[in-house]
Write a protein that holds these residues in place. Structure first.
Motif, PDB file in Angstrom:
ATOM      1  N   LYS A   1      45.116  19.831  26.465  1.00 40.80           N
ATOM      2  CA  LYS A   1      44.759  20.622  27.647  1.00 40.80           C
ATOM      3  C   LYS A   1      43.449  20.130  28.263  1.00 40.80           C
ATOM      4  CE  LYS A   1      46.692  24.570  25.334  1.00 40.80           C
ATOM      5  NZ  LYS A   1      46.328  25.815  24.701  1.00 40.80           N
ATOM      6  N   ILE A   2      42.507  19.717  27.428  1.00 35.94           N
ATOM      7  CA  ILE A   2      41.237  19.188  27.935  1.00 35.94           C
ATOM      8  C   ILE A   2      41.467  17.858  28.643  1.00 35.94           C
ATOM      9  CG2 ILE A   2      39.012  18.211  27.223  1.00 35.94           C
ATOM     10  CD1 ILE A   2      38.914  20.419  25.063  1.00 35.94           C
ATOM     11  N   LEU A   3      42.330  17.028  28.065  1.00 32.57           N
ATOM     12  CA  LEU A   3      42.599  15.713  28.665  1.00 32.57           C
ATOM     13  C   LEU A   3      43.438  15.785  29.938  1.00 32.57           C
ATOM     14  CD1 LEU A   3      43.337  13.538  25.500  1.00 32.57           C
ATOM     15  CD2 LEU A   3      41.218  13.690  26.822  1.00 32.57           C
ATOM     16  N   HIS A   4      44.275  16.807  30.066  1.00 38.08           N
ATOM     17  CA  HIS A   4      45.196  16.918  31.201  1.00 38.08           C
ATOM     18  C   HIS A   4      45.116  18.313  31.823  1.00 38.08           C
ATOM     19  CE1 HIS A   4      46.987  13.909  28.401  1.00 38.08           C
ATOM     20  NE2 HIS A   4      46.920  13.193  29.510  1.00 38.08           N
ATOM     21  N   PRO A   5      44.034  18.617  32.543  1.00 41.38           N
ATOM     22  CA  PRO A   5      43.881  19.980  33.082  1.00 41.38           C
ATOM     23  C   PRO A   5      44.865  20.324  34.210  1.00 41.38           C
ATOM     24  CG  PRO A   5      42.071  18.587  33.811  1.00 41.38           C
ATOM     25  CD  PRO A   5      42.860  17.789  32.823  1.00 41.38           C
ATOM     26  N   VAL A   6      45.304  19.344  34.988  1.00 46.87           N
ATOM     27  CA  VAL A   6      46.210  19.651  36.100  1.00 46.87           C
ATOM     28  C   VAL A   6      47.584  20.109  35.600  1.00 46.87           C
ATOM     29  CG1 VAL A   6      47.363  18.726  38.145  1.00 46.87           C
ATOM     30  CG2 VAL A   6      44.959  18.161  37.707  1.00 46.87           C
ATOM     31  N   PRO A   7      48.223  19.375  34.685  1.00 50.99           N
ATOM     32  CA  PRO A   7      49.503  19.897  34.159  1.00 50.99           C
ATOM     33  C   PRO A   7      49.332  21.239  33.434  1.00 50.99           C
ATOM     34  CG  PRO A   7      49.264  17.581  33.585  1.00 50.99           C
ATOM     35  CD  PRO A   7      47.961  18.029  34.176  1.00 50.99           C
TER      36      PRO A   7
ATOM     37  N   GLY B   1      53.149  25.758  26.742  1.00 50.63           N
ATOM     38  CA  GLY B   1      51.936  24.981  26.962  1.00 50.63           C
ATOM     39  C   GLY B   1      50.927  25.150  25.855  1.00 50.63           C
ATOM     40  N   CYS B   2      51.374  25.559  24.698  1.00 49.34           N
ATOM     41  CA  CYS B   2      50.462  25.844  23.589  1.00 49.34           C
ATOM     42  C   CYS B   2      49.798  24.588  23.028  1.00 49.34           C
ATOM     43  CB  CYS B   2      51.209  26.567  22.482  1.00 49.34           C
ATOM     44  SG  CYS B   2      51.943  28.123  22.997  1.00 49.34           S
ATOM     45  N   PHE B   3      50.581  23.536  22.812  1.00 48.89           N
ATOM     46  CA  PHE B   3      50.047  22.343  22.174  1.00 48.89           C
ATOM     47  C   PHE B   3      50.183  21.084  23.013  1.00 48.89           C
ATOM     48  CE2 PHE B   3      51.168  25.205  18.689  1.00 48.89           C
ATOM     49  CZ  PHE B   3      49.932  25.305  18.081  1.00 48.89           C
ATOM     50  N   THR B   4      50.918  21.148  24.096  1.00 42.42           N
ATOM     51  CA  THR B   4      51.080  19.979  24.944  1.00 42.42           C
ATOM     52  C   THR B   4      51.197  20.420  26.394  1.00 42.42           C
ATOM     53  OG1 THR B   4      52.394  18.003  25.368  1.00 42.42           O
ATOM     54  CG2 THR B   4      53.599  19.943  24.645  1.00 42.42           C
ATOM     55  N   THR B   5      50.778  19.556  27.293  1.00 50.25           N
ATOM     56  CA  THR B   5      50.866  19.880  28.709  1.00 50.25           C
ATOM     57  C   THR B   5      52.076  19.227  29.363  1.00 50.25           C
ATOM     58  OG1 THR B   5      49.394  18.038  29.239  1.00 50.25           O
ATOM     59  CG2 THR B   5      48.392  20.219  28.980  1.00 50.25           C
ATOM     60  N   SER B   6      52.882  18.520  28.583  1.00 51.85           N
ATOM     61  CA  SER B   6      54.075  17.912  29.174  1.00 51.85           C
ATOM     62  C   SER B   6      55.068  19.028  29.481  1.00 51.85           C
ATOM     63  CB  SER B   6      54.693  16.889  28.231  1.00 51.85           C
ATOM     64  OG  SER B   6      55.121  17.507  27.049  1.00 51.85           O
ATOM     65  N   ILE B   7      55.547  19.033  30.694  1.00 55.57           N
ATOM     66  CA  ILE B   7      56.454  20.083  31.134  1.00 55.57           C
ATOM     67  C   ILE B   7      57.880  19.588  30.947  1.00 55.57           C
ATOM     68  CG2 ILE B   7      57.221  21.475  33.076  1.00 55.57           C
ATOM     69  CD1 ILE B   7      54.409  21.272  34.199  1.00 55.57           C
ATOM     70  N   GLY B   8      58.625  20.329  30.178  1.00 53.19           N
ATOM     71  CA  GLY B   8      60.011  19.975  29.930  1.00 53.19           C
ATOM     72  C   GLY B   8      60.865  21.217  29.975  1.00 53.19           C
ATOM     73  N   PRO B   9      62.161  21.038  29.979  1.00 58.70           N
ATOM     74  CA  PRO B   9      63.034  22.204  30.009  1.00 58.70           C
ATOM     75  C   PRO B   9      62.916  22.988  28.708  1.00 58.70           C
ATOM     76  CG  PRO B   9      64.318  20.222  29.662  1.00 58.70           C
ATOM     77  CD  PRO B   9      62.909  19.782  29.921  1.00 58.70           C
TER      78      PRO B   9
END
Length: 168
Positions: A46-52, A123-131
């Motif tokens: 989340k720190i590395l990817h604030p926009v997603p 979005g708990c552990f990753t900011t990658s958005i998937g189905p």
């Protein structure tokens, strides 16, 4: 011949009391390290990817649009600081209180979205958005429920069960 009736001893022997206290302290330490590690790990992406992460926060449909970016910028840093504090054992009462509060909020947000019928990525552990599927939301709820259970143990141990140092 005098008969004596056996008396029930309702107090624990000192060895059992110290053993119980030792196990509670060990479980407290392991719980602190576990939740601290979880929070540090959760904050990293989340720190590395604030926009997603802001998109994920927006998808919860709980916060007003004005607060989404603010929360997505500050929440990961709060998770990191609280996690490090739990791991290092510094500011323990405050970090336990904030950790428990965060997990109550996270769990409540999941329950709220499940009740609304929203199927979103937590979005708990990753900011990658998937189905996501309903099974995933149920898994998030069970997992976060376990984290909340551990946090509640830390909370009650810290504020209600812990023997004060001066009273030993």
């Amino acid at each position: 011949m005098s008969q004596t009736t056996p008396q029930a001893d309702l107090t624990l022997p000192s060895e059992a009391q110290s053993s119980t206290g030792k196990w509670a302290r060990v479980f407290f330490l392991l719980s602190r390290l576990f939740l601290g590690g979880i929070l540090v790990y959760a904050s990293y992406d989340k720190i590395l990817h604030p926009v997603p992460f802001a998109e994920i926060v927006f998808n919860y449909q709980i916060l007003p649009d004005l607060l989404v970016n603010l929360v997505s910028l500050f929440l990961p840093w709060i998770e990191l600081l609280v996690g490090l504090s739990l791991i290092l054992g510094i500011w323990s009462p405050g970090s336990v209180l904030i950790c428990t509060f965060l997990l109550v909020v996270f769990f409540s947000a999941l329950v709220f979205n499940m009740a609304k019928g929203l199927d979103i990525d937590c979005g708990c552990f990753t900011t990658s958005i998937g189905p996501s599927s309903g099974g995933h939301m149920l898994w998030y709820l069970v997992r976060d429920g376990f984290f909340l259970f551990v946090a509640l143990f830390l909370f009650f141990y810290t504020f209600f069960m812990k023997v004060q140092r001066g009273s030993r």
